[in-house]
Write a protein that holds these residues in place. Structure first.
Motif, PDB file in Angstrom:
ATOM      1  N   TYR A  21       0.855  -1.180   0.000  1.00 33.66           N
ATOM      2  CA  TYR A  21       0.000   0.000   0.000  1.00 33.66           C
ATOM      3  C   TYR A  21       0.893   1.233   0.000  1.00 33.66           C
ATOM      4  O   TYR A  21       1.887   1.290   0.734  1.00 33.66           O
ATOM      5  CB  TYR A  21      -0.888  -0.018   1.251  1.00 33.66           C
ATOM      6  CG  TYR A  21      -1.562   1.291   1.563  1.00 33.66           C
ATOM      7  CD1 TYR A  21      -2.679   1.707   0.837  1.00 33.66           C
ATOM      8  CD2 TYR A  21      -1.089   2.117   2.573  1.00 33.66           C
ATOM      9  CE1 TYR A  21      -3.302   2.916   1.129  1.00 33.66           C
ATOM     10  CE2 TYR A  21      -1.710   3.320   2.866  1.00 33.66           C
ATOM     11  CZ  TYR A  21      -2.810   3.706   2.146  1.00 33.66           C
ATOM     12  OH  TYR A  21      -3.426   4.897   2.422  1.00 33.66           O
ATOM     13  N   THR A  34       0.793   5.670  -0.121  1.00 32.76           N
ATOM     14  CA  THR A  34      -0.064   6.839   0.093  1.00 32.76           C
ATOM     15  C   THR A  34      -0.079   7.774  -1.114  1.00 32.76           C
ATOM     16  O   THR A  34      -1.000   8.568  -1.258  1.00 32.76           O
ATOM     17  CB  THR A  34       0.411   7.642   1.322  1.00 32.76           C
ATOM     18  OG1 THR A  34       1.776   8.007   1.135  1.00 32.76           O
ATOM     19  CG2 THR A  34       0.253   6.831   2.588  1.00 32.76           C
ATOM     20  N   ALA A  58      -3.749   7.313  -5.240  1.00 29.77           N
ATOM     21  CA  ALA A  58      -5.127   7.166  -4.758  1.00 29.77           C
ATOM     22  C   ALA A  58      -5.706   5.798  -5.108  1.00 29.77           C
ATOM     23  O   ALA A  58      -6.546   5.270  -4.376  1.00 29.77           O
ATOM     24  CB  ALA A  58      -6.006   8.274  -5.326  1.00 29.77           C
ATOM     25  N   PHE A  72      -5.393   3.144  -2.266  1.00 34.07           N
ATOM     26  CA  PHE A  72      -6.403   3.147  -1.208  1.00 34.07           C
ATOM     27  C   PHE A  72      -7.742   2.620  -1.734  1.00 34.07           C
ATOM     28  O   PHE A  72      -8.433   1.872  -1.040  1.00 34.07           O
ATOM     29  CB  PHE A  72      -6.565   4.549  -0.609  1.00 34.07           C
ATOM     30  CG  PHE A  72      -7.369   4.563   0.663  1.00 34.07           C
ATOM     31  CD1 PHE A  72      -6.879   3.960   1.811  1.00 34.07           C
ATOM     32  CD2 PHE A  72      -8.608   5.157   0.708  1.00 34.07           C
ATOM     33  CE1 PHE A  72      -7.609   3.958   2.993  1.00 34.07           C
ATOM     34  CE2 PHE A  72      -9.348   5.165   1.883  1.00 34.07           C
ATOM     35  CZ  PHE A  72      -8.850   4.566   3.026  1.00 34.07           C
ATOM     36  N   SER A  73      -8.089   2.970  -2.952  1.00 32.17           N
ATOM     37  CA  SER A  73      -9.331   2.455  -3.548  1.00 32.17           C
ATOM     38  C   SER A  73      -9.307   0.937  -3.633  1.00 32.17           C
ATOM     39  O   SER A  73     -10.288   0.269  -3.316  1.00 32.17           O
ATOM     40  CB  SER A  73      -9.541   3.047  -4.944  1.00 32.17           C
ATOM     41  OG  SER A  73      -9.781   4.420  -4.861  1.00 32.17           O
ATOM     42  N   LYS A 107      -9.704  -0.578  -0.182  1.00 35.39           N
ATOM     43  CA  LYS A 107     -11.102  -0.551   0.274  1.00 35.39           C
ATOM     44  C   LYS A 107     -11.907  -1.690  -0.336  1.00 35.39           C
ATOM     45  O   LYS A 107     -12.748  -2.282   0.317  1.00 35.39           O
ATOM     46  CB  LYS A 107     -11.749   0.798  -0.060  1.00 35.39           C
ATOM     47  CG  LYS A 107     -11.242   1.923   0.828  1.00 35.39           C
ATOM     48  CD  LYS A 107     -12.111   3.158   0.780  1.00 35.39           C
ATOM     49  CE  LYS A 107     -12.029   3.883  -0.510  1.00 35.39           C
ATOM     50  NZ  LYS A 107     -12.694   5.205  -0.474  1.00 35.39           N
ATOM     51  N   GLU A 133       1.993  14.917   1.877  1.00 36.92           N
ATOM     52  CA  GLU A 133       1.258  14.921   0.612  1.00 36.92           C
ATOM     53  C   GLU A 133       1.889  15.873  -0.391  1.00 36.92           C
ATOM     54  O   GLU A 133       1.703  15.729  -1.594  1.00 36.92           O
ATOM     55  CB  GLU A 133      -0.201  15.310   0.851  1.00 36.92           C
ATOM     56  CG  GLU A 133      -0.972  14.271   1.627  1.00 36.92           C
ATOM     57  CD  GLU A 133      -2.387  14.722   1.944  1.00 36.92           C
ATOM     58  OE1 GLU A 133      -2.785  15.842   1.569  1.00 36.92           O
ATOM     59  OE2 GLU A 133      -3.104  13.932   2.587  1.00 36.92           O
ATOM     60  N   ASP A 162       0.061   8.444   8.336  1.00 33.67           N
ATOM     61  CA  ASP A 162      -1.026   8.206   7.387  1.00 33.67           C
ATOM     62  C   ASP A 162      -2.337   8.394   8.148  1.00 33.67           C
ATOM     63  O   ASP A 162      -2.615   7.664   9.089  1.00 33.67           O
ATOM     64  CB  ASP A 162      -0.927   6.788   6.826  1.00 33.67           C
ATOM     65  CG  ASP A 162      -1.959   6.475   5.759  1.00 33.67           C
ATOM     66  OD1 ASP A 162      -3.085   7.024   5.813  1.00 33.67           O
ATOM     67  OD2 ASP A 162      -1.663   5.662   4.881  1.00 33.67           O
ATOM     68  N   ASN A 163      -3.118   9.371   7.746  1.00 32.52           N
ATOM     69  CA  ASN A 163      -4.375   9.680   8.435  1.00 32.52           C
ATOM     70  C   ASN A 163      -5.519   8.746   8.071  1.00 32.52           C
ATOM     71  O   ASN A 163      -6.558   8.777   8.720  1.00 32.52           O
ATOM     72  CB  ASN A 163      -4.806  11.118   8.130  1.00 32.52           C
ATOM     73  CG  ASN A 163      -3.886  12.136   8.748  1.00 32.52           C
ATOM     74  OD1 ASN A 163      -3.464  11.986   9.883  1.00 32.52           O
ATOM     75  ND2 ASN A 163      -3.557  13.160   7.983  1.00 32.52           N
ATOM     76  N   GLU A 164      -5.350   7.952   7.021  1.00 31.41           N
ATOM     77  CA  GLU A 164      -6.464   7.148   6.526  1.00 31.41           C
ATOM     78  C   GLU A 164      -6.399   5.665   6.866  1.00 31.41           C
ATOM     79  O   GLU A 164      -7.418   5.070   7.223  1.00 31.41           O
ATOM     80  CB  GLU A 164      -6.576   7.278   4.998  1.00 31.41           C
ATOM     81  CG  GLU A 164      -6.961   8.643   4.525  1.00 31.41           C
ATOM     82  CD  GLU A 164      -7.122   8.703   3.023  1.00 31.41           C
ATOM     83  OE1 GLU A 164      -8.196   9.132   2.584  1.00 31.41           O
ATOM     84  OE2 GLU A 164      -6.174   8.312   2.309  1.00 31.41           O
ATOM     85  N   LEU A 165      -5.241   5.061   6.728  1.00 32.15           N
ATOM     86  CA  LEU A 165      -5.160   3.602   6.758  1.00 32.15           C
ATOM     87  C   LEU A 165      -5.635   2.967   8.062  1.00 32.15           C
ATOM     88  O   LEU A 165      -6.557   2.163   8.057  1.00 32.15           O
ATOM     89  CB  LEU A 165      -3.742   3.124   6.441  1.00 32.15           C
ATOM     90  CG  LEU A 165      -3.576   1.604   6.479  1.00 32.15           C
ATOM     91  CD1 LEU A 165      -4.435   0.941   5.416  1.00 32.15           C
ATOM     92  CD2 LEU A 165      -2.134   1.213   6.320  1.00 32.15           C
ATOM     93  N   PHE A 204      -9.293   3.453   8.902  1.00 29.10           N
ATOM     94  CA  PHE A 204     -10.112   2.669   7.979  1.00 29.10           C
ATOM     95  C   PHE A 204     -10.152   1.204   8.397  1.00 29.10           C
ATOM     96  O   PHE A 204     -11.220   0.586   8.447  1.00 29.10           O
ATOM     97  CB  PHE A 204      -9.592   2.801   6.544  1.00 29.10           C
ATOM     98  CG  PHE A 204     -10.199   1.813   5.598  1.00 29.10           C
ATOM     99  CD1 PHE A 204     -11.513   1.956   5.174  1.00 29.10           C
ATOM    100  CD2 PHE A 204      -9.468   0.715   5.149  1.00 29.10           C
ATOM    101  CE1 PHE A 204     -12.090   1.029   4.319  1.00 29.10           C
ATOM    102  CE2 PHE A 204     -10.026  -0.215   4.301  1.00 29.10           C
ATOM    103  CZ  PHE A 204     -11.348  -0.055   3.874  1.00 29.10           C
TER     104      PHE A 204
END
Length: 179
Positions: A23, A25, A28, A31-32, A35, A63, A81-84, A87
């Protein structure tokens, strides 16, 4: 999967299917894709951390493609990483995360390059010690199961330092049940 054994504890090549995925960052689509397939991924290797300096400090990239130290001035880890991780928690994913650490400089040359001059870091017990200490604090900041190392293109004369680092990391991580 045939058993409920944690993916990082499965002995590989023993008739137990394990799916790993990388993975990043900076794309995009990564991340898609995550998911869409998260519940099919056992082990995830996010490319977050870089070791590029002789002192062995951990760095990550923003970023805006600028490097920053993973540890703040108080020795606390910054979020890389604010998303992984949020999520994965929201999805109740059983995916285990083993951050990837490399010597790739994503900023250099406008498109990134492998830094072959990590020999001073590898051959320095003090720098390796700093690296291991920062890494230990970072790994304790969330539910990480270990690490993945991807050091490339470093000089042959740095092999003894690299082997020492592997031995030291092995002891550190295995003592905590990590890979």
């Amino acid at each position: 999967r045939k058993t409920q054994t944690a993916p990082s504890q499965v002995v590989l090549n023993k008739d137990e299917g394990i799916r790993g995925a990388f993975y990043v960052t900076w794309d995009a689509a990564s991340f898609s894709s995550l998911k869409e397939y998260v519940h099919q991924i056992d082990l995830l290797y996010p490319e977050w951390i870089h070791v590029l300096t002789p002192d062995g400090r951990l760095q990550a990239v923003t970023e805006l493609n600028t490097l920053y130290d993973v540890m703040d001035k108080n020795g606390k880890p910054r979020v890389v990483d604010n998303e992984l991780m949020p999520f994965l928690k929201a999805e109740n994913a059983e995916t285990e995360v083993l951050p990837l650490i490399n010597n790739f400089d994503p900023v250099a040359g406008g498109g990134g390059e492998w830094k072959g001059d990590i020999g001073p870091f590898l051959n320095s017990p003090e720098a390796r010690g700093r690296f291991r200490k920062e890494l230990s604090v970072f790994l304790a900041s969330d539910k990480y199961r270990g690490i993945t190392l991807d050091f490339e293109a470093f000089p042959f004369e740095s092999q003894p330092g690299y082997r020492s680092l592997i031995q030291e990391l092995s002891g550190d991580l295995h003592a905590k049940g990590m890979k």
